[in-house]
Design an enzyme around this catalytic site. Structure first.
Site, PDB file in Angstrom:
ATOM      1  N   ARG A  73       9.411  34.843 155.417  1.00 30.09           N
ATOM      2  CA  ARG A  73      10.629  34.613 154.860  1.00 30.09           C
ATOM      3  C   ARG A  73      11.319  35.881 154.499  1.00 30.09           C
ATOM      4  O   ARG A  73      10.820  36.852 154.212  1.00 30.09           O
ATOM      5  CB  ARG A  73      10.245  33.792 153.205  1.00 30.09           C
ATOM      6  N   LYS A 100      -3.144  34.635 150.680  1.00 26.51           N
ATOM      7  CA  LYS A 100      -2.442  33.873 151.476  1.00 26.51           C
ATOM      8  C   LYS A 100      -3.096  33.640 152.795  1.00 26.51           C
ATOM      9  O   LYS A 100      -3.763  34.513 153.262  1.00 26.51           O
ATOM     10  CB  LYS A 100      -1.182  34.685 151.473  1.00 26.51           C
ATOM     11  N   ARG A 123       5.620  33.439 140.910  1.00 23.68           N
ATOM     12  CA  ARG A 123       4.350  34.497 140.778  1.00 23.68           C
ATOM     13  C   ARG A 123       3.729  33.952 139.533  1.00 23.68           C
ATOM     14  O   ARG A 123       4.234  33.462 138.751  1.00 23.68           O
ATOM     15  CB  ARG A 123       4.856  35.747 140.543  1.00 23.68           C
TER      16      ARG A 123
END
Length: 323
Positions: free
Chosen positions: A119, A184, A319
């Site tokens: 992204r 992640k 976040r």
């Protein structure tokens, strides 16, 4: 480098067993000098292969390599329009360049990306034969309006495929990331080609960390994990690819007819930030609130002072408030 030549392929096949092979043996196999052997080794190292050189023993791959097999993926998925490449700049670009001459569900997978991206144009670290670099083309007849919840649906499809491999505990982070215990694991990049009131051409890019080489990990600027760390058995990329194609084909067909509504319950089960304090970052503005999941359009629902507001589109990052 767009592909390995015949000698490079022979060397790759030899080193795939993870055993040591002498420079002399490699030179005889390739029909080249010892100096040329070094050059071929360097070429493999440049695309992310971790190869050891030990005096008196020769060369070996740091880990055995299980390479992608186009026919195996076709057999597992039951889908013929699967294309496997060794090296590409980007699987998304490969398909984008071929619009509109693609069949629905056309899939491209590669061993290595030289210009993989996530992204906002961030680099996606893409070492050779280590992870899954996967793109699928899908044509949304209803147009670009239908694409707003697409990354959320794709995230669900990835989790479903992983669960069929026995991998539990993977969560989704709005709008396009997969996490495992706060780290992640995978990312989704969807790129669109559409005109108003026409069908929307979608290229769905998925990058999943399978086996991160130690020498590549330093290039990543956030907490990460990979499937071989969280799973007891090494993950077969061919099997994962086949299962992922099957899940995407099924879910995308349902999504075209029914939209995101039937998948909301599943999203809420998988949402790693649900009911937690979060920061929504939009350009230079930060909005604090409580994550309340998503709506049928795929918008993030943020509660501020007991008022819930949907947020969608643009450059928005999410976040946890304490991060």
């Amino acid at each position: 480098m767009s592909e390995l030549n015949e000698k490079g392929n022979k060397l790759l096949a030899l080193l795939a067993d993870g055993e040591f092979h002498s420079g002399e043996k490699i030179g005889e196999l390739l029909g080249v000098s010892r100096t040329s052997v070094n050059n071929y080794i360097k070429a493999l190292q440049e695309i992310g292969l971790d190869i050891y050189k030990v005096t008196g023993k020769g060369y070996c791959s740091a880990t055995p390599l299980a390479l992608l097999n186009q026919q195996a993926i076709r057999d597992i998925s039951g889908v013929a329009n699967v294309h496997v490449e060794q090296i590409l700049p980007s699987t998304n670009e490969y398909l984008l360049d071929k619009i509109p001459n693609l069949a629905n569900g056309q899939t491209c997978i590669t061993e290595c990306q030289t210009a993989g991206r996530g992204r906002r144009g961030r680099q996606w670290v893409s070492p050779f034969a280590s992870h899954l670099y996967f793109s699928m083309y899908w044509r949304l007849e209803a147009g670009i309006e239908k694409a707003s919840g697409l990354s959320l649906l794709v995230g669900i499809a990835v989790v479903n495929a992983l669960e069929k491999l026995g991998i539990q505990g993977v969560a989704l982070k709005w709008p396009n990331d997969l996490y495992y215990q706060g780290k992640k694991l995978a990312g989704i990049l969807i790129e669109l080609n559409a005109q108003a009131s026409e069908a929307c051409h979608c290229v769905i890019g998925i990058g999943i960390n399978i086996r991160m080489p130690a020498h590549q990990a330093d290039a990543i600027d956030q907490p990460w994990t990979d499937l071989n760390t969280i799973n007891a058995q090494p993950v077969d990329r061919n099997q994962l690819s086949g299962l992922l194609i099957t899940e995407l084909q099924t879910l995308l067909a349902d999504y075209e007819v029914k939209g995101l509504a039937p998948f909301l319950k599943r999203w809420f089960e998988l949402d790693c930030f649900l009911n937690q304090d979060v920061n929504l970052i939009m350009a230079d503005k930060v909005q604090k609130g409580i994550c309340r999941g998503i709506n049928e359009q795929g918008a993030l629902l943020l509660e501020v002072d007991q008022q819930v507001t949907p947020y969608i589109g643009g450059e928005i990052s999410l976040r946890l408030a304490n991060n």
